[in-house]
Design a protein around this motif. Sequence first.
Motif, PDB file in Angstrom:
ATOM      1  N   PRO A  20       0.845  -1.200   0.000  1.00 43.84           N
ATOM      2  CA  PRO A  20       0.000   0.000   0.000  1.00 43.84           C
ATOM      3  C   PRO A  20       0.878   1.247   0.000  1.00 43.84           C
ATOM      4  CG  PRO A  20       0.044  -0.996   2.184  1.00 43.84           C
ATOM      5  CD  PRO A  20       0.898  -1.862   1.305  1.00 43.84           C
ATOM      6  N   LEU A  21       0.252   2.391  -0.185  1.00 39.76           N
ATOM      7  CA  LEU A  21       0.957   3.676  -0.161  1.00 39.76           C
ATOM      8  C   LEU A  21       0.421   4.492   1.011  1.00 39.76           C
ATOM      9  CD1 LEU A  21       2.970   5.416  -1.957  1.00 39.76           C
ATOM     10  CD2 LEU A  21       0.909   6.554  -2.813  1.00 39.76           C
ATOM     11  N   CYS A 253      -9.947 -12.164   4.997  1.00 38.61           N
ATOM     12  CA  CYS A 253     -10.454 -10.806   5.272  1.00 38.61           C
ATOM     13  C   CYS A 253     -10.355  -9.956   4.017  1.00 38.61           C
ATOM     14  CB  CYS A 253      -9.634 -10.133   6.369  1.00 38.61           C
ATOM     15  SG  CYS A 253      -9.890 -10.779   8.012  1.00 38.61           S
ATOM     16  N   ARG A 254      -9.261 -10.065   3.294  1.00 35.80           N
ATOM     17  CA  ARG A 254      -9.074  -9.242   2.083  1.00 35.80           C
ATOM     18  C   ARG A 254     -10.134  -9.591   1.038  1.00 35.80           C
ATOM     19  NH1 ARG A 254      -3.414  -9.397  -0.262  1.00 35.80           N
ATOM     20  NH2 ARG A 254      -4.137  -7.466  -1.226  1.00 35.80           N
ATOM     21  N   ARG A 261      -8.003  -2.149   0.300  1.00 35.44           N
ATOM     22  CA  ARG A 261      -8.311  -1.359   1.502  1.00 35.44           C
ATOM     23  C   ARG A 261      -8.017  -2.165   2.772  1.00 35.44           C
ATOM     24  NH1 ARG A 261     -13.908  -2.499   3.224  1.00 35.44           N
ATOM     25  NH2 ARG A 261     -14.115  -0.453   4.223  1.00 35.44           N
ATOM     26  N   THR A 262      -8.208  -3.485   2.690  1.00 41.48           N
ATOM     27  CA  THR A 262      -7.913  -4.316   3.859  1.00 41.48           C
ATOM     28  C   THR A 262      -6.408  -4.349   4.107  1.00 41.48           C
ATOM     29  OG1 THR A 262      -9.868  -5.651   3.454  1.00 41.48           O
ATOM     30  CG2 THR A 262      -8.161  -6.642   4.835  1.00 41.48           C
ATOM     31  N   GLN A 282     -11.520   4.582  -2.721  1.00 43.06           N
ATOM     32  CA  GLN A 282     -11.476   3.575  -1.666  1.00 43.06           C
ATOM     33  C   GLN A 282     -11.857   4.231  -0.341  1.00 43.06           C
ATOM     34  OE1 GLN A 282     -10.926   0.339  -1.745  1.00 43.06           O
ATOM     35  NE2 GLN A 282     -10.193   0.008  -3.822  1.00 43.06           N
ATOM     36  N   SER A 283     -12.034   3.408   0.690  1.00 44.43           N
ATOM     37  CA  SER A 283     -12.286   3.953   2.027  1.00 44.43           C
ATOM     38  C   SER A 283     -11.676   3.010   3.048  1.00 44.43           C
ATOM     39  CB  SER A 283     -13.795   4.096   2.264  1.00 44.43           C
ATOM     40  OG  SER A 283     -14.420   2.829   2.137  1.00 44.43           O
ATOM     41  N   ASN A 284     -11.294   3.576   4.191  1.00 38.12           N
ATOM     42  CA  ASN A 284     -10.715   2.737   5.254  1.00 38.12           C
ATOM     43  C   ASN A 284     -11.783   1.809   5.825  1.00 38.12           C
ATOM     44  OD1 ASN A 284      -9.023   5.439   5.231  1.00 38.12           O
ATOM     45  ND2 ASN A 284      -7.724   3.851   6.087  1.00 38.12           N
ATOM     46  N   LEU A 285     -11.324   0.789   6.562  1.00 37.52           N
ATOM     47  CA  LEU A 285     -12.230  -0.211   7.126  1.00 37.52           C
ATOM     48  C   LEU A 285     -13.131   0.405   8.185  1.00 37.52           C
ATOM     49  CD1 LEU A 285      -9.675  -3.149   7.649  1.00 37.52           C
ATOM     50  CD2 LEU A 285     -11.207  -2.781   5.695  1.00 37.52           C
ATOM     51  N   ASN A 286     -14.326  -0.177   8.359  1.00 38.89           N
ATOM     52  CA  ASN A 286     -15.168   0.243   9.487  1.00 38.89           C
ATOM     53  C   ASN A 286     -14.747  -0.519  10.751  1.00 38.89           C
ATOM     54  OD1 ASN A 286     -16.490  -2.279   9.657  1.00 38.89           O
ATOM     55  ND2 ASN A 286     -17.966  -1.681   8.069  1.00 38.89           N
TER      56      ASN A 286
END
Length: 310
Positions: A20-21, A253-254, A261-262, A282-286
Amino acid sequence: MKIDAVAFHDLTRSVIAVPPLAQTPALTLAKAANATLINYLEQGGVSTLMYGGNANFYNLPVSAYAETLTFLAEAVAPDTWIIPAVGPDFGRMMDQAPVVRDLKFPTAMALPAYAGSYTSAGLARSLRYLSDKIGAPVLMYAKHDRCIAPADLRRLVDDGVVGWVKYAVVRQDPAEDDFLRALIDVVDPRRIISGIGERPVITHFETFGLSSFTSGSVAVAPRLSSALLRALQAGDRAAAHAIRDLFMPLEDCRDAFGPARTLHDAVTLADVADMGPIAPLQSNLNETERAQVAAAARDLANNDVAALAA
Ligand SMILES: N[C@@H](CC=O)C(=O)O
């Protein structure tokens, strides 16, 4: 950064990490966190880094592309090889290609466009433009079933346009794959990289004769992923299966929450480096997802530490 032309042994010397970045809250490049992750990977035996889907390059502004690649080229060790992604659309690819060429990256990977938005002939033509612009063979990303006609791929390879293929068509049973079979019938299997992480890699090596692989979860457990590559190269099936099993909880999970995002949050939750926010789209995990991913990522990271001690 390693800048010499890509050879077969470059693909097999290391797991091809697809990290990831890290970004700041303002969605700019988080240099320190990215350097920490790069150092973690290099210390874990990884010397090839591919910045593509997991780095969310789809959503990286073209205006930030040169700064990002310049930073990455300077952040890695002298013998670390970086494969930057371009695209996925043709216009973006053409704007990014001069940056790749000017910074002397030995190749670039063309991200896959949305399924149904391109044809085999159109993809082939785009890769010819790209290769011409960067002055080197490029890496094609085969993401969708039958995305390229085998005869088109063969011509691209014969003409020195495509050097390598990241093969990432997901199958229920990776051993049942007529498209992959058709591709290795027309090009040297050493050119085709198993491109879906740890889950299918044993089958890709054993059934199709592939010899290199990409991994996202290597960013959490570089020593284990490197040990998996060595076990595959040594033909040690028992060790390969045992190591792969350690990755499955995080890979599950991914698959459930979205692979990029995971992974982005898993690297943070495993305390490797703080990846910060992931850029839209994208969005971060809940919170619920984070709890599950934290457990899987920490277990995997702990197993990686145990691998160091063993
Ligand atoms: N999809 C794989 C390899 C990267 O492209 C992963 O993320 O593990």
